[in-house]
Motif scaffolding. Sequence first.
Motif, PDB file in Angstrom:
ATOM      1  N   UNK A  63       0.312  13.679   2.262  1.00  0.00           N
ATOM      2  CA  UNK A  63       1.163  13.749   1.048  1.00  0.00           C
ATOM      3  C   UNK A  63       1.414  12.391   0.794  1.00  0.00           C
ATOM      4  N   UNK A  64       1.263  11.867  -0.534  1.00  0.00           N
ATOM      5  CA  UNK A  64       1.712  10.812  -1.312  1.00  0.00           C
ATOM      6  C   UNK A  64       2.793  10.901  -2.248  1.00  0.00           C
ATOM      7  N   UNK A  65       3.371   9.981  -2.585  1.00  0.00           N
ATOM      8  CA  UNK A  65       4.581   9.980  -3.865  1.00  0.00           C
ATOM      9  C   UNK A  65       3.662   9.735  -4.906  1.00  0.00           C
ATOM     10  N   UNK A  66       3.833  10.813  -5.871  1.00  0.00           N
ATOM     11  CA  UNK A  66       3.093  10.611  -7.310  1.00  0.00           C
ATOM     12  C   UNK A  66       3.829   9.846  -8.092  1.00  0.00           C
ATOM     13  N   UNK A  67       3.152   9.756  -9.179  1.00  0.00           N
ATOM     14  CA  UNK A  67       3.603   8.595 -10.030  1.00  0.00           C
ATOM     15  C   UNK A  67       4.959   9.031 -10.584  1.00  0.00           C
ATOM     16  N   UNK A  68       4.914  10.322 -10.988  1.00  0.00           N
ATOM     17  CA  UNK A  68       6.358  11.068 -11.516  1.00  0.00           C
ATOM     18  C   UNK A  68       7.402  10.779 -10.512  1.00  0.00           C
ATOM     19  N   UNK A  69       6.999  10.948  -9.260  1.00  0.00           N
ATOM     20  CA  UNK A  69       8.009  10.691  -8.250  1.00  0.00           C
ATOM     21  C   UNK A  69       8.462   9.260  -8.275  1.00  0.00           C
ATOM     22  N   UNK A 117       2.085  14.527  -4.330  1.00  0.00           N
ATOM     23  CA  UNK A 117       0.625  14.939  -4.369  1.00  0.00           C
ATOM     24  C   UNK A 117       0.262  15.135  -3.025  1.00  0.00           C
ATOM     25  N   UNK A 118      -0.509  16.241  -2.843  1.00  0.00           N
ATOM     26  CA  UNK A 118      -1.363  16.717  -1.528  1.00  0.00           C
ATOM     27  C   UNK A 118      -2.776  16.015  -1.726  1.00  0.00           C
ATOM     28  N   UNK A 119      -3.259  15.460  -0.542  1.00  0.00           N
ATOM     29  CA  UNK A 119      -4.543  14.748  -0.704  1.00  0.00           C
ATOM     30  C   UNK A 119      -5.149  15.207   0.605  1.00  0.00           C
ATOM     31  N   UNK A 137       0.816  -1.016   0.274  1.00  0.00           N
ATOM     32  CA  UNK A 137       0.155  -0.010   0.042  1.00  0.00           C
ATOM     33  C   UNK A 137       0.849   1.335   0.076  1.00  0.00           C
ATOM     34  N   UNK A 138       0.510   2.316  -0.359  1.00  0.00           N
ATOM     35  CA  UNK A 138       1.089   3.416  -0.306  1.00  0.00           C
ATOM     36  C   UNK A 138       0.987   4.229   0.970  1.00  0.00           C
ATOM     37  N   UNK A 139       2.087   4.868   1.328  1.00  0.00           N
ATOM     38  CA  UNK A 139       2.190   5.291   2.762  1.00  0.00           C
ATOM     39  C   UNK A 139       1.555   6.985   2.416  1.00  0.00           C
ATOM     40  N   UNK A 140       0.871   7.107   3.500  1.00  0.00           N
ATOM     41  CA  UNK A 140       0.286   8.641   3.640  1.00  0.00           C
ATOM     42  C   UNK A 140       1.516   9.366   4.698  1.00  0.00           C
ATOM     43  N   UNK A 141       1.959  10.237   3.999  1.00  0.00           N
ATOM     44  CA  UNK A 141       2.811  11.087   4.694  1.00  0.00           C
ATOM     45  C   UNK A 141       2.324  12.536   5.153  1.00  0.00           C
ATOM     46  N   UNK A 142       2.600  12.737   6.446  1.00  0.00           N
ATOM     47  CA  UNK A 142       1.922  14.158   6.983  1.00  0.00           C
ATOM     48  C   UNK A 142       2.458  15.465   6.051  1.00  0.00           C
ATOM     49  N   UNK A 143       1.276  15.976   5.986  1.00  0.00           N
ATOM     50  CA  UNK A 143       1.589  17.305   5.062  1.00  0.00           C
ATOM     51  C   UNK A 143       1.889  18.276   6.077  1.00  0.00           C
ATOM     52  N   UNK A 144       3.220  19.068   5.629  1.00  0.00           N
ATOM     53  CA  UNK A 144       3.921  20.052   6.520  1.00  0.00           C
ATOM     54  C   UNK A 144       3.995  21.233   5.925  1.00  0.00           C
TER      55      UNK A 144
END
Length: 118
Positions: free
Chosen positions: A66-72, A55-57, A32-39
Amino acid sequence: MNAALNIPQERELKRLIDFERSTCSVNGELVYRCALPYRPDDELQAELIEHGMLAKRQDPRRGAIVVIATDGYSYFMEKARAEREAAHAHSREMRLLASGIVGGALCIVVGFLLGHFL
């Protein structure tokens, strides 16, 4: 590759990808994709969001994440591909230059020999 990142941005993106792989994967497969805290005060995070690497969600339970986008995910593979293509183009140009020099030297030698013996 959409955006060229500077060294601190690349290091932060690599750190985030490594963190996600170490915490959100099993046997090397991303579960699964990690959800990182938006700072909002983190300049690097804001720059990576601006470049499209993150990407901010909105999450109903946690607020902004924040999640890592496809471009990332594809950034480092695309960068390596571009570097390989540049090295291949440089090698091709060097071979062309070398063959031009050898051809020119051969013409000079043939011209000298024809001038000397005729």
